[in-house]
Motif scaffolding. Structure first.
Motif, PDB file in Angstrom:
ATOM      1  N   GLU A 118      16.411 147.270 -16.363  1.00 19.15           N
ATOM      2  CA  GLU A 118      17.032 147.122 -15.039  1.00 19.15           C
ATOM      3  C   GLU A 118      16.321 147.975 -13.989  1.00 19.15           C
ATOM      4  O   GLU A 118      16.039 147.516 -12.877  1.00 19.15           O
ATOM      5  CB  GLU A 118      18.511 147.499 -15.113  1.00 19.15           C
ATOM      6  N   VAL A 119      16.033 149.236 -14.346  1.00 16.86           N
ATOM      7  CA  VAL A 119      15.335 150.132 -13.414  1.00 16.86           C
ATOM      8  C   VAL A 119      13.961 149.568 -13.058  1.00 16.86           C
ATOM      9  O   VAL A 119      13.552 149.548 -11.893  1.00 16.86           O
ATOM     10  CB  VAL A 119      15.200 151.544 -14.022  1.00 16.86           C
ATOM     11  N   ALA A 120      13.235 149.100 -14.079  1.00 23.19           N
ATOM     12  CA  ALA A 120      11.887 148.585 -13.845  1.00 23.19           C
ATOM     13  C   ALA A 120      11.911 147.303 -13.011  1.00 23.19           C
ATOM     14  O   ALA A 120      11.083 147.115 -12.109  1.00 23.19           O
ATOM     15  CB  ALA A 120      11.190 148.354 -15.178  1.00 23.19           C
ATOM     16  N   LYS A 121      12.856 146.420 -13.288  1.00 21.59           N
ATOM     17  CA  LYS A 121      12.941 145.166 -12.527  1.00 21.59           C
ATOM     18  C   LYS A 121      13.347 145.418 -11.077  1.00 21.59           C
ATOM     19  O   LYS A 121      13.056 144.592 -10.200  1.00 21.59           O
ATOM     20  CB  LYS A 121      13.916 144.208 -13.204  1.00 21.59           C
ATOM     21  N   ALA A 122      13.992 146.557 -10.826  1.00 20.72           N
ATOM     22  CA  ALA A 122      14.342 146.925  -9.451  1.00 20.72           C
ATOM     23  C   ALA A 122      13.136 147.489  -8.692  1.00 20.72           C
ATOM     24  O   ALA A 122      13.238 147.800  -7.498  1.00 20.72           O
ATOM     25  CB  ALA A 122      15.475 147.943  -9.459  1.00 20.72           C
ATOM     26  N   GLY A 123      11.997 147.634  -9.392  1.00 21.16           N
ATOM     27  CA  GLY A 123      10.784 148.119  -8.748  1.00 21.16           C
ATOM     28  C   GLY A 123      10.639 149.626  -8.733  1.00 21.16           C
ATOM     29  O   GLY A 123       9.846 150.180  -7.969  1.00 21.16           O
ATOM     30  N   HIS A 124      11.385 150.310  -9.620  1.00 20.74           N
ATOM     31  CA  HIS A 124      11.417 151.770  -9.595  1.00 20.74           C
ATOM     32  C   HIS A 124      10.585 152.423 -10.695  1.00 20.74           C
ATOM     33  O   HIS A 124      10.643 153.644 -10.866  1.00 20.74           O
ATOM     34  CB  HIS A 124      12.867 152.265  -9.695  1.00 20.74           C
ATOM     35  N   ALA A 125       9.822 151.636 -11.446  1.00 24.37           N
ATOM     36  CA  ALA A 125       9.034 152.193 -12.556  1.00 24.37           C
ATOM     37  C   ALA A 125       7.575 151.777 -12.431  1.00 24.37           C
ATOM     38  O   ALA A 125       7.263 150.581 -12.352  1.00 24.37           O
ATOM     39  CB  ALA A 125       9.595 151.728 -13.898  1.00 24.37           C
ATOM     40  N   ASP A 126       6.683 152.769 -12.423  1.00 28.76           N
ATOM     41  CA  ASP A 126       5.249 152.474 -12.444  1.00 28.76           C
ATOM     42  C   ASP A 126       4.726 152.374 -13.867  1.00 28.76           C
ATOM     43  O   ASP A 126       3.794 151.615 -14.137  1.00 28.76           O
ATOM     44  CB  ASP A 126       4.492 153.573 -11.690  1.00 28.76           C
ATOM     45  N   ILE A 127       5.295 153.157 -14.765  1.00 28.31           N
ATOM     46  CA  ILE A 127       5.010 153.109 -16.199  1.00 28.31           C
ATOM     47  C   ILE A 127       6.338 153.302 -16.908  1.00 28.31           C
ATOM     48  O   ILE A 127       7.194 154.059 -16.432  1.00 28.31           O
ATOM     49  CB  ILE A 127       4.031 154.231 -16.630  1.00 28.31           C
ATOM     50  N   VAL A 128       6.536 152.637 -18.048  1.00 29.52           N
ATOM     51  CA  VAL A 128       7.759 152.851 -18.816  1.00 29.52           C
ATOM     52  C   VAL A 128       7.418 153.380 -20.206  1.00 29.52           C
ATOM     53  O   VAL A 128       6.391 153.037 -20.786  1.00 29.52           O
ATOM     54  CB  VAL A 128       8.639 151.585 -18.918  1.00 29.52           C
ATOM     55  N   ALA A 129       8.306 154.233 -20.707  1.00 28.11           N
ATOM     56  CA  ALA A 129       8.151 154.840 -22.035  1.00 28.11           C
ATOM     57  C   ALA A 129       9.338 154.444 -22.901  1.00 28.11           C
ATOM     58  O   ALA A 129      10.481 154.784 -22.584  1.00 28.11           O
ATOM     59  CB  ALA A 129       8.066 156.359 -21.926  1.00 28.11           C
TER      60      ALA A 129
END
Length: 296
Positions: A118-129
């Motif tokens: 959800e955070v990444a799809k909102a555009g708030h993540a450049d890389i995810v772990a």
């Protein structure tokens, strides 16, 4: 045979042996104020610990403190208010490495994965772990972790996906390394009992081992640091001077060789003593009351 001192020092780090404590503090602050690549975000106030619901106010306050000093922020979880960290960091012009905290309990893991997506799809993540040291802790099997990694990769095309663990795990776990778009390696000379005098070379060796395992993939040092208070761990001694010297050499290396490093950590957090002993509470650049520890 001629000796070139500049090459000797490039391997051993900056010669800090003749500097006074005041000189070290001055150099430390110059590097801090010139800006780091990244900081691990410590959200928990005194009396809080994982499981505490974080408030937006405390996250914003701490982001305001660190934002002049770092380009990137690393968060560790996507539940209990931690999911607010990346968006607030983005509002403040920082890039984000966003983590899902995985462990032994499937229901918690599912909430973390859902929050991460959800955070990444909102555009708030450049890389995810996808997880942090779960193999080191033996909380999940390699196959279970791979399932989570590939689920996130499928859900987030175009966003680099990795997994955080000790640098040596990527050489020991080729299946995990293959699954990762980027190698996210924790490098702690302290926790391997290395003396401060040898820590710079040791950290570079850790990085290079992860680089070799990655076989061309980008390697990011997702955690490294040195505590300023606590019991000695084999050859590694916590102290103010050692913490200053380690930070200086780490940041000089990061800048001179363009190494992406997330320093651990932003703020002291007392809850960590339950896992790490007394040193656990003293890894921060700022203390538990959000005061800069080593100011001029």
């Amino acid at each position: 045979m001629s000796v070139r001192s500049e090459y000797l020092m490039s391997l051993a780090g900056m010669d800090l042996s003749g500097k006074t404590e005041d000189e070290l503090v001055s150099l430390y602050n110059q590097l801090l104020n010139s800006g780091m690549h990244g900081l691990c975000f410590s959200p928990y106030e005194e009396g809080q610990e994982p499981g505490t619901q974080l408030s937006e106010e405390q996250i914003r306050r701490r982001i305001d403190i660190i934002k002049p000093h770092t380009k990137w922020v690393r968060s560790f979880s996507c539940t209990e208010g931690n999911e607010l960290i990346p968006g607030i960091a983005k509002e403040n012009g920082m890039k984000t490495l966003v983590g899902a905290w995985l462990g032994k309990y499937k229901s918690i893991n599912e909430n973390e994965i859902a929050g991460l997506i959800e955070v990444a799809k909102a555009g708030h993540a450049d890389i995810v772990a996808v997880g942090n040291e779960v193999l080191y802790r033996e909380d999940l099997s390699e196959d279970e972790l791979l399932d989570y990694i590939y689920r996130v990769k499928k859900a987030l095309p175009g966003i680099p996906v990795g997994y955080v663990d000790a640098y040596y795990e990527f050489g020991n776990r080729p299946g995990i390394t293959t699954a990762c778009d980027v190698i996210l390696a924790n490098c702690y000379p302290f926790w391997e009992g290395c003396s401060l005098d040898h820590s710079y070379l040791y950290m570079k060796d850790m990085y290079n081992r992860a680089l070799k395992a990655g076989n061309g993939k980008k390697v990011i040092v997702t955690e490294t640091g040195w505590p300023n208070v606590g019991e000695k761990f084999h050859g590694a001694k916590p102290s103010k001077v050692n913490a200053l010297k380690y930070f200086i050499n780490t940041q000089m290396w990061s800048k001179e060789e363009d190494i992406d490093i997330f320093y651990f950590s932003s703020f002291d957090e007392a809850w960590k003593t339950s896992d790490e002993g007394d040193v656990g509470a003293y890894w921060g650049i700022w203390d538990k009351d959000e005061n800069l520890k080593f100011s001029k």
